[in-house]
Design a protein around this motif. Structure first.
Motif, PDB file in Angstrom:
ATOM      1  N   ALA A 221      -2.564  -6.464  30.612  1.00 46.76           N
ATOM      2  CA  ALA A 221      -3.818  -5.177  30.878  1.00 46.76           C
ATOM      3  C   ALA A 221      -4.879  -5.166  29.362  1.00 46.76           C
ATOM      4  O   ALA A 221      -5.845  -5.413  28.919  1.00 46.76           O
ATOM      5  N   ALA A 222      -2.914  -5.125  28.510  1.00 44.43           N
ATOM      6  CA  ALA A 222      -4.267  -4.848  26.799  1.00 44.43           C
ATOM      7  C   ALA A 222      -3.875  -5.947  26.351  1.00 44.43           C
ATOM      8  O   ALA A 222      -5.288  -5.480  25.946  1.00 44.43           O
ATOM      9  N   LEU A 223      -3.824  -7.280  26.905  1.00 50.05           N
ATOM     10  CA  LEU A 223      -4.658  -8.617  25.927  1.00 50.05           C
ATOM     11  C   LEU A 223      -5.905  -8.409  26.390  1.00 50.05           C
ATOM     12  O   LEU A 223      -7.023  -9.232  25.817  1.00 50.05           O
ATOM     13  N   TRP A 224      -6.253  -8.051  28.159  1.00 42.80           N
ATOM     14  CA  TRP A 224      -7.278  -8.431  28.696  1.00 42.80           C
ATOM     15  C   TRP A 224      -8.396  -7.454  27.555  1.00 42.80           C
ATOM     16  O   TRP A 224      -9.304  -8.040  27.830  1.00 42.80           O
ATOM     17  N   ARG A 225      -8.024  -6.580  27.304  1.00 43.78           N
ATOM     18  CA  ARG A 225      -9.031  -4.790  27.074  1.00 43.78           C
ATOM     19  C   ARG A 225      -9.011  -5.803  25.758  1.00 43.78           C
ATOM     20  O   ARG A 225     -10.654  -4.896  25.487  1.00 43.78           O
ATOM     21  N   ARG A 226      -8.715  -5.677  24.931  1.00 40.80           N
ATOM     22  CA  ARG A 226      -8.418  -6.516  23.965  1.00 40.80           C
ATOM     23  C   ARG A 226      -9.757  -7.978  23.432  1.00 40.80           C
ATOM     24  O   ARG A 226     -10.323  -7.720  22.871  1.00 40.80           O
ATOM     25  N   ILE A 227      -9.823  -8.946  24.336  1.00 38.06           N
ATOM     26  CA  ILE A 227     -10.509 -10.311  24.791  1.00 38.06           C
ATOM     27  C   ILE A 227     -11.665  -9.416  24.724  1.00 38.06           C
ATOM     28  O   ILE A 227     -12.717 -10.386  24.049  1.00 38.06           O
ATOM     29  N   LYS A 228     -11.741  -8.176  26.002  1.00 40.73           N
ATOM     30  CA  LYS A 228     -13.421  -8.202  26.892  1.00 40.73           C
ATOM     31  C   LYS A 228     -13.742  -7.220  25.419  1.00 40.73           C
ATOM     32  O   LYS A 228     -15.156  -7.622  25.291  1.00 40.73           O
ATOM     33  N   GLY A 229     -13.581  -6.361  24.500  1.00 40.70           N
ATOM     34  CA  GLY A 229     -13.529  -5.846  23.494  1.00 40.70           C
ATOM     35  C   GLY A 229     -14.271  -6.135  22.592  1.00 40.70           C
ATOM     36  O   GLY A 229     -15.350  -6.554  21.412  1.00 40.70           O
ATOM     37  N   THR A 230     -13.411  -7.454  21.550  1.00 38.92           N
ATOM     38  CA  THR A 230     -13.266  -8.533  20.695  1.00 38.92           C
ATOM     39  C   THR A 230     -14.454  -9.430  20.773  1.00 38.92           C
ATOM     40  O   THR A 230     -15.700  -9.763  20.091  1.00 38.92           O
ATOM     41  N   SER A 231     -14.319  -9.630  22.603  1.00 41.19           N
ATOM     42  CA  SER A 231     -15.952 -10.105  22.595  1.00 41.19           C
ATOM     43  C   SER A 231     -17.389  -9.984  22.651  1.00 41.19           C
ATOM     44  O   SER A 231     -17.671 -10.422  22.375  1.00 41.19           O
ATOM     45  N   ALA A 232     -16.921  -8.280  22.638  1.00 43.93           N
ATOM     46  CA  ALA A 232     -18.595  -7.922  22.477  1.00 43.93           C
ATOM     47  C   ALA A 232     -18.693  -7.794  21.391  1.00 43.93           C
ATOM     48  O   ALA A 232     -20.389  -7.667  20.619  1.00 43.93           O
ATOM     49  N   LEU A 233     -17.619  -7.487  20.273  1.00 44.56           N
ATOM     50  CA  LEU A 233     -17.650  -6.909  19.167  1.00 44.56           C
ATOM     51  C   LEU A 233     -18.383  -8.335  18.163  1.00 44.56           C
ATOM     52  O   LEU A 233     -19.438  -7.647  17.657  1.00 44.56           O
ATOM     53  N   ILE A 234     -17.721  -9.860  18.630  1.00 49.60           N
ATOM     54  CA  ILE A 234     -18.576 -11.132  17.335  1.00 49.60           C
ATOM     55  C   ILE A 234     -19.730 -11.302  18.918  1.00 49.60           C
ATOM     56  O   ILE A 234     -20.231 -12.282  17.955  1.00 49.60           O
ATOM     57  N   ASP A 235     -20.122 -10.341  19.617  1.00 49.86           N
ATOM     58  CA  ASP A 235     -21.268 -11.093  20.519  1.00 49.86           C
ATOM     59  C   ASP A 235     -21.604 -12.183  21.147  1.00 49.86           C
ATOM     60  O   ASP A 235     -21.821 -13.177  20.586  1.00 49.86           O
TER      61      ASP A 235
END
Length: 315
Positions: A164-178
């Protein structure tokens, strides 16, 4: 005959970085092997053999680390010939960039933002860990059900939290870098055939001892703590339509891939995995069908079989 790196210029830079890491670690082992051999001395109060054991430990650690990076490269379907070239060239004492073939490879697009490139590499690593965790978890529960390995409910819960933690970071980082659509396809657009190859390469062909070790590594609570802390430091309010597959979806893909795995009796699994354990794990020798434990929900936060699937399990 074409060069082993022929076509490497078409790989995205974050995949080329994996080949660079493989060669760097192989070169580091070369340096340790030939230039860090300890000189025997009786002056060391702890005993002269301690120095030799430290040297051997360093060699083993470099082998293990390179093996992990190679496995990540395999998971991305980077051609075997390219991985072998990086390993063998580094083992001869040649660094990445010291040959004409590697020196002219585009390690970053013109004008690329170095921070963004680093985050793409991070996303790639997190996706790999999430997929690997899903495969290891599914295969571990399968072997628990068959009696090959002991049940470990606390470990299963922690592995769930790590995913769950890995998925949240993948999702958030993907948004951060567009993240762009093409990048998303490269990072997590794995099809069923690729999933099956990954299952054969990893969980299905692990011996019981290897699987127990992998389960322990991937269910380590420090993963959740480290990933969550890093994500908190880069949290963003941005959103994107290119969300990665949810852990539910990754888990289902992993289970389907393991169910489809079979090794021919006369054909060993990739990269030297033990065929005996692979046949035992997949049932290829008896033509038995791999099935998840029917009494377990796929990825529950508890063992309640009445658990509602959409209760925010992976939120």
């Amino acid at each position: 005959m074409s060069h082993p790196l022929s076509g490497a210029e078409e790989l995205p830079p974050w995949q080329l970085r994996l080949l660079e890491q493989v060669q760097h670690l192989s070169h580091a082992r070369y340096r340790t092997l030939f230039h860090a051999y300890p000189q025997y001395s009786t002056a060391h109060t702890s005993g002269p053999n301690v120095q030799l054991e430290a040297w051997r430990t360093n060699l083993r650690a470099l082998d293990d680390e390179r093996g992990e990076v190679e496995l990540h490269a395999h998971s991305l379907d980077i051609p075997q010939r390219m991985i072998d070239y990086a390993t063998e060239t580094g083992a001869r004492g040649v660094r990445w960039g010291d040959t004409p073939e590697t020196a002219r490879l585009p390690m970053a697009p013109d004008g690329a933002n170095s921070t963004r490139m680093h985050m793409l590499e991070q996303i790639s690593g997190d996706v790999w860990r999430l997929e690997h965790a899903a495969l290891v978890r599914a295969e571990y529960l399968h072997r628990v059900h068959t009696g090959a390995l002991p049940d470990n409910e606390p470990g299963e819960r922690q592995l769930h939290d790590n995913m769950a933690a890995l998925w949240r970071r993948i999702k958030g980082t993907s948004a951060l870098i567009d993240l762009q659509p093409g990048e998303a396809r490269q990072l997590w657009g794995r099809g069923s055939d690729s999933w099956q190859r990954l299952a054969e390469l990893t969980a299905a062909s692990y011996t019981d001892a290897e699987l127990q070790q992998r389960f322990g590594e991937l269910s380590w609570k420090g993963i959740e703590a480290d990933v969550s802390r890093a994500f908190d430091n880069q949290a963003t309010s941005k959103s994107t339509d290119l969300d990665p597959p949810t852990p539910w979806q990754v888990a289902e893909s992993a289970e389907k891939a393991l169910a489809a795995v079979s090794f021919a009796d006369d054909h060993a699994p990739p990269i030297g995995r033990d065929i005996g354990s692979a046949v035992e794990a997949t049932g290829a020798g008896t033509r038995a069908k791999w099935e998840p434990d029917p009494h377990q929900q796929p990825h529950p936060p508890d063992r309640d079989t009445g658990m509602v699937r959409d209760q925010g399990v992976w939120s």
